[in-house]
Write a protein that holds these residues in place. Sequence first.
Motif, PDB file in Angstrom:
ATOM      1  N   PRO A 149      26.740  27.480  -7.589  1.00 26.61           N
ATOM      2  CA  PRO A 149      25.366  27.768  -7.155  1.00 26.61           C
ATOM      3  C   PRO A 149      25.365  28.676  -5.930  1.00 26.61           C
ATOM      4  CG  PRO A 149      25.989  25.530  -6.570  1.00 26.61           C
ATOM      5  CD  PRO A 149      27.095  26.075  -7.425  1.00 26.61           C
ATOM      6  N   ASP A 150      24.388  29.579  -5.891  1.00 19.01           N
ATOM      7  CA  ASP A 150      24.311  30.485  -4.740  1.00 19.01           C
ATOM      8  C   ASP A 150      23.297  29.954  -3.719  1.00 19.01           C
ATOM      9  OD1 ASP A 150      21.791  31.052  -5.740  1.00 19.01           O
ATOM     10  OD2 ASP A 150      22.379  32.966  -6.629  1.00 19.01           O
TER      11      ASP A 150
ATOM     12  N   VAL B 205      20.574  26.746  -3.752  1.00 20.74           N
ATOM     13  CA  VAL B 205      20.610  25.655  -2.764  1.00 20.74           C
ATOM     14  C   VAL B 205      19.251  25.537  -2.078  1.00 20.74           C
ATOM     15  CG1 VAL B 205      21.588  24.951  -0.536  1.00 20.74           C
ATOM     16  CG2 VAL B 205      23.097  25.779  -2.375  1.00 20.74           C
ATOM     17  N   ARG B 206      18.698  26.668  -1.697  1.00 22.18           N
ATOM     18  CA  ARG B 206      17.397  26.640  -1.009  1.00 22.18           C
ATOM     19  C   ARG B 206      16.291  26.144  -1.941  1.00 22.18           C
ATOM     20  NH1 ARG B 206      17.168  28.619   4.005  1.00 22.18           N
ATOM     21  NH2 ARG B 206      18.980  29.802   4.769  1.00 22.18           N
TER      22      ARG B 206
ATOM     23  N   VAL C   4      30.485  23.855  -2.192  1.00 27.15           N
ATOM     24  CA  VAL C   4      30.705  24.626  -3.427  1.00 27.15           C
ATOM     25  C   VAL C   4      32.095  25.245  -3.403  1.00 27.15           C
ATOM     26  CG1 VAL C   4      29.998  26.673  -4.721  1.00 27.15           C
ATOM     27  CG2 VAL C   4      28.262  25.110  -3.822  1.00 27.15           C
ATOM     28  N   GLN C   5      32.435  25.858  -2.282  1.00 25.73           N
ATOM     29  CA  GLN C   5      33.756  26.506  -2.182  1.00 25.73           C
ATOM     30  C   GLN C   5      34.879  25.490  -2.279  1.00 25.73           C
ATOM     31  OE1 GLN C   5      34.009  29.709  -2.448  1.00 25.73           O
ATOM     32  NE2 GLN C   5      31.781  29.731  -2.473  1.00 25.73           N
TER      33      GLN C   5
ATOM     34  N   THR D 192      23.899  16.763  -4.879  1.00 23.30           N
ATOM     35  CA  THR D 192      24.893  16.218  -5.813  1.00 23.30           C
ATOM     36  C   THR D 192      24.527  16.587  -7.244  1.00 23.30           C
ATOM     37  OG1 THR D 192      25.470  14.381  -4.352  1.00 23.30           O
ATOM     38  CG2 THR D 192      25.878  14.063  -6.714  1.00 23.30           C
ATOM     39  N   GLU D 193      23.252  16.495  -7.554  1.00 25.03           N
ATOM     40  CA  GLU D 193      22.798  16.902  -8.895  1.00 25.03           C
ATOM     41  C   GLU D 193      23.074  18.396  -9.110  1.00 25.03           C
ATOM     42  OE1 GLU D 193      18.577  17.266  -9.408  1.00 25.03           O
ATOM     43  OE2 GLU D 193      18.700  16.501 -11.449  1.00 25.03           O
ATOM     44  N   LEU D 194      22.785  19.207  -8.108  1.00 23.52           N
ATOM     45  CA  LEU D 194      23.024  20.656  -8.236  1.00 23.52           C
ATOM     46  C   LEU D 194      24.506  20.945  -8.469  1.00 23.52           C
ATOM     47  CD1 LEU D 194      21.904  23.607  -7.933  1.00 23.52           C
ATOM     48  CD2 LEU D 194      22.613  23.446  -5.531  1.00 23.52           C
TER      49      LEU D 194
END
Length: 167
Positions: free
Chosen positions: A129-130, A134-135, A159-160, A120-122
């Motif tokens: 983000p790619d 994510v990793r 993301v999408q 959620t923060e990301l």
Amino acid sequence: MDSSDYSKARPIALRVNGTLYQSTAEPRQHLADHLRGELRLTGTHVGCEHGVCGACTVLVDGVSARSCLMLAVQCEGADIRTVEGLAHADGELNPLQQAFHELHALQCGFCTPGILMSLTELLASHDDPDEQQVRDVLSGHLCRCTGYQNIVAAALRAVQTLRAGKA
Ligand code: FES
Ligand code: FES
């Protein structure tokens, strides 16, 4: 403060998921135990209790934090968000939760709340983000179910979905 004061509970007011909770906490009680034991918000899980596993991750003023490493009394005045605050008011899952559901990213579920909060923060701080980002986020979560594949796929689907919603 006299050393005996550290075991004395004191009034504390915490805002969690937009609700103000008034309770008591010993100064030494960590936030995770306060959320679970006093506020009955048991969605936040506790694994290692020393900042390694990430299971207890919540957002404090929008920033991910290990709630096993923060004292509850430190959080007075902060805006805390836990996994209970992710779904919409009517119970509808948000896009990240929905993607986890659809792609079976839950695994056994123990780590899910913390992982959801980190992602959620990301998603709040990055438009697109790619996989590597994510990793990188997931590298802060030690999951015994292992794999992470469906979690990565779900995060990228979210993301999408979010990008499509903004278009
Ligand atoms: S319980 Fe907090 S990091 Fe493991
Ligand atoms: S989801 Fe099962 S241990 Fe992490």
